[in-house]
Design a protein around this motif. Structure first.
Motif, PDB file in Angstrom:
ATOM      1  N   MET A   1       0.840  -1.177   0.000  1.00 35.93           N
ATOM      2  CA  MET A   1       0.000   0.000   0.000  1.00 35.93           C
ATOM      3  C   MET A   1       0.881   1.234   0.000  1.00 35.93           C
ATOM      4  SD  MET A   1      -1.377  -0.104   3.978  1.00 35.93           S
ATOM      5  CE  MET A   1      -1.916  -1.780   3.894  1.00 35.93           C
ATOM      6  N   LYS A   2       0.260   2.375  -0.245  1.00 38.60           N
ATOM      7  CA  LYS A   2       1.029   3.605  -0.174  1.00 38.60           C
ATOM      8  C   LYS A   2       1.633   3.747   1.215  1.00 38.60           C
ATOM      9  CE  LYS A   2      -1.157   6.562  -3.573  1.00 38.60           C
ATOM     10  NZ  LYS A   2      -1.708   7.893  -3.817  1.00 38.60           N
ATOM     11  N   GLU A   3       2.796   4.369   1.260  1.00 38.38           N
ATOM     12  CA  GLU A   3       3.523   4.517   2.522  1.00 38.38           C
ATOM     13  C   GLU A   3       2.660   5.178   3.596  1.00 38.38           C
ATOM     14  OE1 GLU A   3       7.486   6.769   4.289  1.00 38.38           O
ATOM     15  OE2 GLU A   3       7.125   6.758   2.139  1.00 38.38           O
ATOM     16  N   GLU A   4       1.963   6.239   3.227  1.00 35.24           N
ATOM     17  CA  GLU A   4       1.162   6.965   4.230  1.00 35.24           C
ATOM     18  C   GLU A   4       0.081   6.069   4.835  1.00 35.24           C
ATOM     19  OE1 GLU A   4      -1.833   9.897   2.641  1.00 35.24           O
ATOM     20  OE2 GLU A   4      -0.813   9.449   0.753  1.00 35.24           O
ATOM     21  N   TRP A   5      -0.541   5.203   4.016  1.00 36.80           N
ATOM     22  CA  TRP A   5      -1.588   4.303   4.522  1.00 36.80           C
ATOM     23  C   TRP A   5      -0.977   3.197   5.373  1.00 36.80           C
ATOM     24  CZ3 TRP A   5      -5.487   7.099   4.348  1.00 36.80           C
ATOM     25  CH2 TRP A   5      -5.850   7.838   3.230  1.00 36.80           C
ATOM     26  N   ALA A   6       0.207   2.733   5.003  1.00 41.10           N
ATOM     27  CA  ALA A   6       0.877   1.697   5.792  1.00 41.10           C
ATOM     28  C   ALA A   6       1.237   2.232   7.175  1.00 41.10           C
ATOM     29  CB  ALA A   6       2.118   1.203   5.062  1.00 41.10           C
ATOM     30  N   ILE A   7       1.749   3.436   7.231  1.00 44.57           N
ATOM     31  CA  ILE A   7       2.120   4.037   8.517  1.00 44.57           C
ATOM     32  C   ILE A   7       0.882   4.225   9.384  1.00 44.57           C
ATOM     33  CG2 ILE A   7       3.028   6.132   9.605  1.00 44.57           C
ATOM     34  CD1 ILE A   7       5.005   6.251   7.176  1.00 44.57           C
ATOM     35  N   HIS A  71       0.497  -2.677  -8.883  1.00 46.96           N
ATOM     36  CA  HIS A  71      -0.933  -2.360  -8.811  1.00 46.96           C
ATOM     37  C   HIS A  71      -1.384  -1.856  -7.450  1.00 46.96           C
ATOM     38  CE1 HIS A  71      -1.655  -5.317 -12.362  1.00 46.96           C
ATOM     39  NE2 HIS A  71      -1.119  -4.188 -12.742  1.00 46.96           N
ATOM     40  N   TYR A  72      -0.756  -2.310  -6.382  1.00 45.08           N
ATOM     41  CA  TYR A  72      -1.275  -2.015  -5.051  1.00 45.08           C
ATOM     42  C   TYR A  72      -0.322  -1.262  -4.141  1.00 45.08           C
ATOM     43  CZ  TYR A  72      -4.717  -5.404  -6.554  1.00 45.08           C
ATOM     44  OH  TYR A  72      -5.686  -6.056  -7.264  1.00 45.08           O
ATOM     45  N   ALA A  73       0.891  -1.032  -4.553  1.00 53.62           N
ATOM     46  CA  ALA A  73       1.876  -0.409  -3.660  1.00 53.62           C
ATOM     47  C   ALA A  73       2.470   0.847  -4.265  1.00 53.62           C
ATOM     48  CB  ALA A  73       2.964  -1.403  -3.293  1.00 53.62           C
ATOM     49  N   ASP A  74       1.607   1.713  -4.777  1.00 50.16           N
ATOM     50  CA  ASP A  74       2.058   3.028  -5.254  1.00 50.16           C
ATOM     51  C   ASP A  74       3.188   2.898  -6.271  1.00 50.16           C
ATOM     52  OD1 ASP A  74       2.002   5.806  -5.386  1.00 50.16           O
ATOM     53  OD2 ASP A  74       3.311   6.070  -3.630  1.00 50.16           O
ATOM     54  N   ASP A  75       2.968   2.050  -7.273  1.00 51.98           N
ATOM     55  CA  ASP A  75       3.960   1.846  -8.342  1.00 51.98           C
ATOM     56  C   ASP A  75       5.343   1.501  -7.799  1.00 51.98           C
ATOM     57  OD1 ASP A  75       2.139   2.269 -10.433  1.00 51.98           O
ATOM     58  OD2 ASP A  75       2.374   4.444 -10.250  1.00 51.98           O
ATOM     59  N   HIS A  76       5.405   0.531  -6.925  1.00 51.30           N
ATOM     60  CA  HIS A  76       6.645  -0.008  -6.355  1.00 51.30           C
ATOM     61  C   HIS A  76       7.266   0.887  -5.289  1.00 51.30           C
ATOM     62  CE1 HIS A  76       6.787  -3.112  -9.503  1.00 51.30           C
ATOM     63  NE2 HIS A  76       6.394  -2.157 -10.314  1.00 51.30           N
ATOM     64  N   ARG A  77       6.613   1.981  -4.903  1.00 50.86           N
ATOM     65  CA  ARG A  77       7.188   2.876  -3.896  1.00 50.86           C
ATOM     66  C   ARG A  77       6.574   2.660  -2.517  1.00 50.86           C
ATOM     67  NH1 ARG A  77       6.157   6.077  -8.381  1.00 50.86           N
ATOM     68  NH2 ARG A  77       4.243   6.802  -7.421  1.00 50.86           N
ATOM     69  N   GLY A  78       5.590   1.803  -2.418  1.00 47.08           N
ATOM     70  CA  GLY A  78       4.853   1.623  -1.178  1.00 47.08           C
ATOM     71  C   GLY A  78       5.501   0.630  -0.225  1.00 47.08           C
ATOM     72  N   ILE A  79       4.682   0.178   0.697  1.00 49.63           N
ATOM     73  CA  ILE A  79       5.128  -0.724   1.748  1.00 49.63           C
ATOM     74  C   ILE A  79       4.212  -1.946   1.756  1.00 49.63           C
ATOM     75  CG2 ILE A  79       5.326  -1.003   4.262  1.00 49.63           C
ATOM     76  CD1 ILE A  79       5.955   1.980   4.425  1.00 49.63           C
ATOM     77  N   GLY A  80       4.819  -3.116   1.905  1.00 48.91           N
ATOM     78  CA  GLY A  80       4.037  -4.343   2.086  1.00 48.91           C
ATOM     79  C   GLY A  80       4.081  -4.740   3.548  1.00 48.91           C
TER      80      GLY A  80
END
Length: 139
Positions: A1-7, A71-80
């Motif tokens: 997910m996007k970093e902000e949502w993961a945090i 598709h789900y992690a902000d174009d590879h910039r997010g957090i799993g």
């Protein structure tokens, strides 16, 4: 997910419960191909009821999939985020073509419950497992 949502998920200790109609697969809960127009209309009404009654929390069993990250992690910039989930709480999604139902026989209770667990083959890369909570518990 996007970093902000993961945090936020970590800080607030919550996960999003999605409505089925919010998901990216337009055939969620509609995996049955119905030939009869009246049966299709009935199915659409059932989908509305299910969408308003149940939600879905989706997990993937493969955190290394580049498609999932795209598709789900902000174009590879997010957090799993990883979770230890009791397997008895999970519904493993099965990927297949739409099931043809001629309306001459009835769906069994198992068939009806399977609607929560069937997605079109094209989504198989997700290796999805789900928890299906009743929405009213959280509103």
């Amino acid at each position: 997910m996007k970093e902000e949502w993961a945090i936020q998920a970590i800080e607030k200790r919550w996960l999003k419960i999605s409505r089925f109609k919010e998901l990216n697969d337009p055939f969620e809960l509609s995996c049955i191909h119905l030939r009869d127009k009246n049966m299709r209309n009935c199915n659409m009404q059932s989908v509305d009821v299910l969408n308003n009654t149940y939600g879905v929390v989706s997990f993937s069993s493969d955190y290394t999939s580049p498609l999932m990250w795209s598709h789900y992690a902000d174009d590879h910039r997010g957090i799993g985020l990883g979770f230890d989930v009791d397997e008895s709480d999970l519904i493993k999604v099965r990927y297949r073509n739409r099931v043809t139902f001629d309306g001459k026989s009835h769906l069994s209770k198992k068939d009806a419950l399977d609607i929560f667990a069937i997605k079109f083959n094209g989504w198989a890369y997700e290796k999805e497992q789900r928890i299906i909570p009743r929405i009213e518990k959280f509103t």
